[in-house]
Design an enzyme around this catalytic site. Sequence first.
Site, PDB file in Angstrom:
ATOM      1  N   TRP A 128     117.501 163.728  -5.031  1.00 31.05           N
ATOM      2  CA  TRP A 128     116.840 162.468  -5.412  1.00 31.05           C
ATOM      3  C   TRP A 128     116.784 161.495  -4.250  1.00 31.05           C
ATOM      4  CZ3 TRP A 128     113.864 163.599  -9.005  1.00 31.05           C
ATOM      5  CH2 TRP A 128     114.263 164.382 -10.097  1.00 31.05           C
ATOM      6  N   ASP A 181     119.968 153.834  -6.295  1.00 30.39           N
ATOM      7  CA  ASP A 181     119.506 154.524  -7.500  1.00 30.39           C
ATOM      8  C   ASP A 181     120.775 154.905  -8.272  1.00 30.39           C
ATOM      9  OD1 ASP A 181     118.713 156.395  -9.397  1.00 30.39           O
ATOM     10  OD2 ASP A 181     117.633 157.694  -7.989  1.00 30.39           O
ATOM     11  N   LYS A 207     119.360 159.060 -18.529  1.00 33.70           N
ATOM     12  CA  LYS A 207     120.596 159.776 -18.245  1.00 33.70           C
ATOM     13  C   LYS A 207     121.736 159.176 -19.067  1.00 33.70           C
ATOM     14  CE  LYS A 207     118.133 161.980 -15.339  1.00 33.70           C
ATOM     15  NZ  LYS A 207     117.906 161.757 -13.936  1.00 33.70           N
TER      16      LYS A 207
END
Length: 360
Positions: A101, A171, A195
């Site tokens: 990511w 993030d 999530k």
Amino acid sequence: MSRVYNFSAGPAVLPEEVLREAADEMLDYNGSGMSVMEMSHRSKVYDDIIKTAEADLRDLIGISDDYEVLFLQGGAWTQFAAVPMNLMRNGVADYIVTGQWAKKAWQEAQKYGKAVKIASSEDETFSYIPDCSDLPIDDDADYVYICENNTIYGTKFHKLPNTKGKTLVADVSSCFLSEPVDINNYGIMYGGVQKNIGPAGVVIVIIRKDLIRDDLDEKVPTMLQYKTHADARSLFNTPPAYGIYICGKVFKWIKKQGGLAQMKARNEEKAKILYDFLDSSELFKGTVRKEDRSLMNVPFVTGNDELDAKFVAESKAAGLENLKGHRTVGGMRASIYNAMPKAGVEKLVEFMSDFEAKNK
Ligand SMILES: *Cc1c(COP(=O)(O)O)cnc(C)c1O
């Protein structure tokens, strides 16, 4: 009805209490005679929902008026572009690449300016967090970027990097609200909620107000300018209204559990059960350097692909779902987010122990 223990990395398990409450309110929210899905985002009743959600989130994290809280769409991925588009003034940013990511974010930022990879752990399949105490931070860097919890690899920054005074952008998709944080260390903290907080479709951006600019290149799409959403309090266009409503319920649920300190204690307790087992097992092995282990995502392997596949199939049959590891790591991964009950982790470890005995 029978619910499984869902170890999915995302979309992921939500608190059963929240789902039940949402079910009860499905046809008639709070006497409005309609579902939250059906109501105008400009209505008074919806305004209360989004304002309460924001207030509860501010309260949980301890977010001062120096920050805006934005409920946006487009997932974490859209922020990979929005961050450089909004924050690059000098056209330079430094990226710490600790997983897929972070790497995607770094690659996306290269479209908008000079995005420099100043550290990486790709040499060892992202199984650790590099030393970030004295990195070659660019004098001109507009920000330093991290992915704080690496969902795929199961690593976490337990100490934030030394950014040498530069703005930190993080993030936090897969560790959002899993433990207390000092928001004042961040310029932007953002994450997709699917999530650890809510249903897919919402991304929360917490941004220090001085980073919100009104002098952006006019070519930056209106929807990607933080100012657009800050000015409109996340009601510029139709927001992901139902998703925000569920997020609001999860914020209340976390408050009821005792807030972020309590979430951390519970998450540590759960993770310890699994990690202790991994450390004592002769069959299963954790893939991450111990001091960098995540409380949320726990990858592990047997070292034998066939046995891994057998484990995934048999665990599924036993009501333990989504334990297959990410395709880039293989093996297994147990995501044990806030809403995963301790009993789920205990059942997993019991299953692993039985599996080990049978497959020695
Ligand atoms: C899942 C995930 C993403 C991607 O999120 P989307 O909402 O699908 O764009 C980005 N970063 C992290 C850390 C993630 O866990």
